[in-house]
Design a protein around this motif. Structure first.
Motif, PDB file in Angstrom:
ATOM      1  N   GLU A  33       7.408  31.039 -15.466  1.00 31.43           N
ATOM      2  CA  GLU A  33       8.023  30.398 -16.637  1.00 31.43           C
ATOM      3  C   GLU A  33       9.482  30.837 -16.761  1.00 31.43           C
ATOM      4  O   GLU A  33      10.381  30.004 -16.936  1.00 31.43           O
ATOM      5  N   ASN A  37      12.935  28.526 -16.252  1.00 32.46           N
ATOM      6  CA  ASN A  37      13.893  28.408 -17.351  1.00 32.46           C
ATOM      7  C   ASN A  37      15.265  28.985 -17.004  1.00 32.46           C
ATOM      8  O   ASN A  37      16.263  28.586 -17.598  1.00 32.46           O
ATOM      9  N   LYS A  86       7.089  26.022 -21.021  1.00 34.43           N
ATOM     10  CA  LYS A  86       6.268  27.070 -21.617  1.00 34.43           C
ATOM     11  C   LYS A  86       4.932  26.986 -20.891  1.00 34.43           C
ATOM     12  O   LYS A  86       4.335  25.916 -20.790  1.00 34.43           O
ATOM     13  N   ASP A  88       1.063  28.534 -20.603  1.00 32.28           N
ATOM     14  CA  ASP A  88       0.021  29.286 -21.293  1.00 32.28           C
ATOM     15  C   ASP A  88      -1.268  29.206 -20.479  1.00 32.28           C
ATOM     16  O   ASP A  88      -1.762  28.104 -20.204  1.00 32.28           O
TER      17      ASP A  88
END
Length: 158
Positions: A33, A37, A86, A88
């Motif tokens: 992640e 980014n 994002k 998860d």
């Protein structure tokens, strides 16, 4: 009593092994992640084994870490750089102490307008995907052996 104690130790050690492995896998997903980014796709791809496969959400099949890196380079400016994600972990299933199936929810947000085939994605747009990743522990290091990314689209109204 010795048998009972031995059984207890085996159960305890397998629980600790799974917990440690889960923590290691979570660190890899968190790092991916962060790498995405920061637009560091080389570091992102280093989470894969040399012989990994990746099927992206368009159904394109990439085989081997070098091809995964090259394909990310090709689409970086159009489709990765203008986004942030994002990740998860939704679930992890350990097949054995060297193999795990990890289900990851991806939320992708457009940081700016960008063009993809057949449409312009507007700043603030949000896409949702589910990632199925097969992790393999080789030489005591967890890596992604296979990954498939599936676009989640809203169901049409009934």
């Amino acid at each position: 009593m010795k048998k009972l104690m031995l059984l207890f130790l085996v159960i305890l050690s397998s629980h600790c092994w799974a917990q440690t492995s889960q923590e290691e896998i979570t660190k890899i997903v968190t790092k991916q992640e962060s790498d995405w980014n920061k637009n560091d796709m080389l570091s992102y791809a280093n989470s894969f084994t040399d012989d990994a496969t990746l099927i992206n959400f368009l159904g394109l099949f990439w085989k081997g870490k070098s091809e995964i890196i090259n394909q990310f380079k090709l689409i970086n400016d159009c489709c990765i750089k203008p986004t942030q994600i994002k990740l998860d972990i939704a679930d992890t299933r350990f097949i054995n102490n060297q193999t795990a199936i990890v289900y990851i929810k991806e939320t992708l947000i457009a940081k700016q307008d960008y063009q993809v085939p057949e449409k312009i994605v507007k700043k603030g747009s949000v896409d949702h995907k589910m990632i199925t990743a097969i992790f393999s522990k080789q030489e005591n290091i967890w890596k992604i052996l296979s990954m498939q990314v599936t676009q989640i689209v809203p169901l049409p109204p009934r």
